[in-house]
Design an enzyme around this catalytic site. Structure first.
Site, PDB file in Angstrom:
ATOM      1  N   PRO A 117       0.802  -1.227   0.000  1.00  0.00           N
ATOM      2  CA  PRO A 117       0.000   0.000   0.000  1.00  0.00           C
ATOM      3  C   PRO A 117       0.836   1.280   0.000  1.00  0.00           C
ATOM      4  CG  PRO A 117      -0.059  -1.057   2.158  1.00  0.00           C
ATOM      5  CD  PRO A 117       0.596  -2.027   1.223  1.00  0.00           C
ATOM      6  N   ASN A 118       0.317   2.242  -0.721  1.00  0.00           N
ATOM      7  CA  ASN A 118       0.883   3.603  -0.827  1.00  0.00           C
ATOM      8  C   ASN A 118       2.169   3.682  -1.658  1.00  0.00           C
ATOM      9  OD1 ASN A 118      -1.116   4.992   0.793  1.00  0.00           O
ATOM     10  ND2 ASN A 118      -0.270   3.856   2.516  1.00  0.00           N
ATOM     11  N   ARG A 144       5.268  10.896  -2.435  1.00  0.00           N
ATOM     12  CA  ARG A 144       4.909  10.537  -1.060  1.00  0.00           C
ATOM     13  C   ARG A 144       6.113  10.748  -0.141  1.00  0.00           C
ATOM     14  NH1 ARG A 144       4.808   4.406   1.269  1.00  0.00           N
ATOM     15  NH2 ARG A 144       4.080   4.984   3.335  1.00  0.00           N
ATOM     16  N   TYR A 150      11.225   8.694   1.287  1.00  0.00           N
ATOM     17  CA  TYR A 150      11.207   7.657   0.247  1.00  0.00           C
ATOM     18  C   TYR A 150      11.855   8.080  -1.069  1.00  0.00           C
ATOM     19  CZ  TYR A 150       7.951   5.544   3.538  1.00  0.00           C
ATOM     20  OH  TYR A 150       7.392   5.007   4.671  1.00  0.00           O
ATOM     21  N   ASN A 195       7.750  -5.824  -0.797  1.00  0.00           N
ATOM     22  CA  ASN A 195       7.728  -4.706   0.145  1.00  0.00           C
ATOM     23  C   ASN A 195       6.275  -4.567   0.585  1.00  0.00           C
ATOM     24  OD1 ASN A 195       7.710  -2.365   1.571  1.00  0.00           O
ATOM     25  ND2 ASN A 195       8.752  -1.120   0.012  1.00  0.00           N
ATOM     26  N   ALA A 209       3.074  -0.709   4.934  1.00  0.00           N
ATOM     27  CA  ALA A 209       2.600  -0.700   6.326  1.00  0.00           C
ATOM     28  C   ALA A 209       2.082  -2.061   6.780  1.00  0.00           C
ATOM     29  CB  ALA A 209       1.521   0.360   6.492  1.00  0.00           C
ATOM     30  N   HIS A 219       3.947  -4.412   9.308  1.00  0.00           N
ATOM     31  CA  HIS A 219       3.874  -4.273  10.764  1.00  0.00           C
ATOM     32  C   HIS A 219       2.533  -4.743  11.336  1.00  0.00           C
ATOM     33  CE1 HIS A 219       7.174  -1.811   9.479  1.00  0.00           C
ATOM     34  NE2 HIS A 219       6.370  -0.937   8.917  1.00  0.00           N
ATOM     35  N   ASP A 246       1.337 -15.372   6.683  1.00  0.00           N
ATOM     36  CA  ASP A 246       0.901 -16.764   6.507  1.00  0.00           C
ATOM     37  C   ASP A 246       0.932 -17.171   5.038  1.00  0.00           C
ATOM     38  OD1 ASP A 246       0.528 -16.975   9.221  1.00  0.00           O
ATOM     39  OD2 ASP A 246      -1.672 -17.002   9.152  1.00  0.00           O
ATOM     40  N   GLU A 294      12.252  -9.908   1.785  1.00  0.00           N
ATOM     41  CA  GLU A 294      11.524  -8.712   2.232  1.00  0.00           C
ATOM     42  C   GLU A 294      12.380  -7.479   1.958  1.00  0.00           C
ATOM     43  OE1 GLU A 294      10.470  -8.914   6.368  1.00  0.00           O
ATOM     44  OE2 GLU A 294       9.980  -6.776   6.477  1.00  0.00           O
ATOM     45  N   HIS A 306      12.609  -3.012   1.965  1.00  0.00           N
ATOM     46  CA  HIS A 306      12.060  -1.703   2.343  1.00  0.00           C
ATOM     47  C   HIS A 306      12.975  -0.619   1.807  1.00  0.00           C
ATOM     48  CE1 HIS A 306       9.154  -3.522   5.015  1.00  0.00           C
ATOM     49  NE2 HIS A 306      10.120  -4.329   5.419  1.00  0.00           N
ATOM     50  N   LEU A 307      12.371   0.451   1.347  1.00  0.00           N
ATOM     51  CA  LEU A 307      13.154   1.596   0.883  1.00  0.00           C
ATOM     52  C   LEU A 307      13.881   2.242   2.055  1.00  0.00           C
ATOM     53  CD1 LEU A 307      10.148   2.772  -1.164  1.00  0.00           C
ATOM     54  CD2 LEU A 307      12.369   2.457  -2.245  1.00  0.00           C
ATOM     55  N   ARG A 344      13.498   4.167  12.402  1.00  0.00           N
ATOM     56  CA  ARG A 344      12.286   4.997  12.401  1.00  0.00           C
ATOM     57  C   ARG A 344      11.438   4.715  13.654  1.00  0.00           C
ATOM     58  NH1 ARG A 344       9.460   4.618   6.787  1.00  0.00           N
ATOM     59  NH2 ARG A 344       8.430   6.454   7.664  1.00  0.00           N
ATOM     60  N   ARG A 348       7.454   0.539  13.598  1.00  0.00           N
ATOM     61  CA  ARG A 348       7.959  -0.011  12.326  1.00  0.00           C
ATOM     62  C   ARG A 348       9.065  -1.046  12.539  1.00  0.00           C
ATOM     63  NH1 ARG A 348       5.705   3.529   8.395  1.00  0.00           N
ATOM     64  NH2 ARG A 348       5.432   5.609   9.252  1.00  0.00           N
TER      65      ARG A 348
HETATM   66  C1  DQA Z   1       8.188   0.873   3.870  1.00  0.00           C
HETATM   67  C2  DQA Z   1       8.305   1.111   5.387  1.00  0.00           C
HETATM   68  C3  DQA Z   1       6.945   0.981   6.051  1.00  0.00           C
HETATM   69  O1  DQA Z   1       7.056   1.208   7.442  1.00  0.00           O
HETATM   70  C4  DQA Z   1       5.973   1.993   5.470  1.00  0.00           C
HETATM   71  O2  DQA Z   1       4.696   1.832   6.046  1.00  0.00           O
HETATM   72  C5  DQA Z   1       5.912   1.939   3.988  1.00  0.00           C
HETATM   73  C6  DQA Z   1       7.159   1.785   3.235  1.00  0.00           C
HETATM   74  C7  DQA Z   1       9.536   1.137   3.157  1.00  0.00           C
HETATM   75  O3  DQA Z   1       9.667   0.694   2.012  1.00  0.00           O
HETATM   76  O4  DQA Z   1      10.423   1.793   3.698  1.00  0.00           O
HETATM   77  O5  DQA Z   1       4.859   2.095   3.379  1.00  0.00           O
HETATM   78  O6  DQA Z   1       7.837  -0.478   3.644  1.00  0.00           O
END
Ligand code: DQA
Length: 145
Positions: A9-10, A17, A22, A73, A76, A79, A86, A97, A99-100, A106, A110
């Site tokens: 998401p996002n 954003r 990011y 990735n 959110a 977390h 699962d 996994e 993450h940017l 942080r 997180r």
């Molecule tokens: C994220 C880190 C997460 O905590 C956050 O909610 C994101 C992006 C990252 O790529 O750094 O949406 O997964």
């Protein structure tokens, strides 16, 4: 070989954003780099983004039949989502996994990743490079080298 990259998401908003966290690279640009990496390696890289937890779970379930490894990735949902954890545990594929941002530098909420305990490993904090590093790891795991 086919590798799947899932963006949660996002992440469709990348580029505009919270750019101080990011960066300014868009998701389209990142996916372009991943596909280019795939071309050079002779690997098909499929990319999927969704804001919906259920859609991500379904995509992970389908990946077991079509792909040899997964880079994800979960945004959110990292977390919060036991369902994504699962699905990843059940899919039978190596899962990387990514993450940017460095989630450990942080907010405390997180620092917890439900996915981490079932992933082969985690890469965080390198901006868009995290995805390329993740893809490299997934390729190695899928090739069993
Ligand atoms: C994220 C880190 C997460 O905590 C956050 O909610 C994101 C992006 C990252 O790529 O750094 O949406 O997964």
């Amino acid at each position: 070989m086919k590798l799947l990259v899932i963006h949660g998401p996002n992440l469709n908003l990348l580029g505009r954003r919270e750019p101080e966290v990011y960066g300014r690279t868009t998701l389209e640009e990142i996916n372009g780099w991943l596909k280019e990496w795939g071309k050079q390696k002779g690997v098909q890289v499929d990319a999927f983004q969704s804001n919906s937890e259920g859609e991500i779970v379904s995509k992970i379930q389908q990946a077991g039949d079509k792909h040899q490894a997964l880079v994800i990735n979960p945004g959110a949902y990292t977390h919060t989502s036991v369902a994504i954890r699962d699905a990843a545990a059940a899919c039978g594929l190596p899962v990387v996994e990514v993450h940017l941002s460095n989630i450990f530098s942080r907010e405390e909420y997180r620092h917890r990743s439900y996915l981490a305990e079932v992933a082969s490993g985690q890469i965080a904090g390198f901006g868009p490079l995290s995805y390329l590093l993740g893809l490299t790891a997934a390729h190695r795991l899928a090739s069993k080298v």
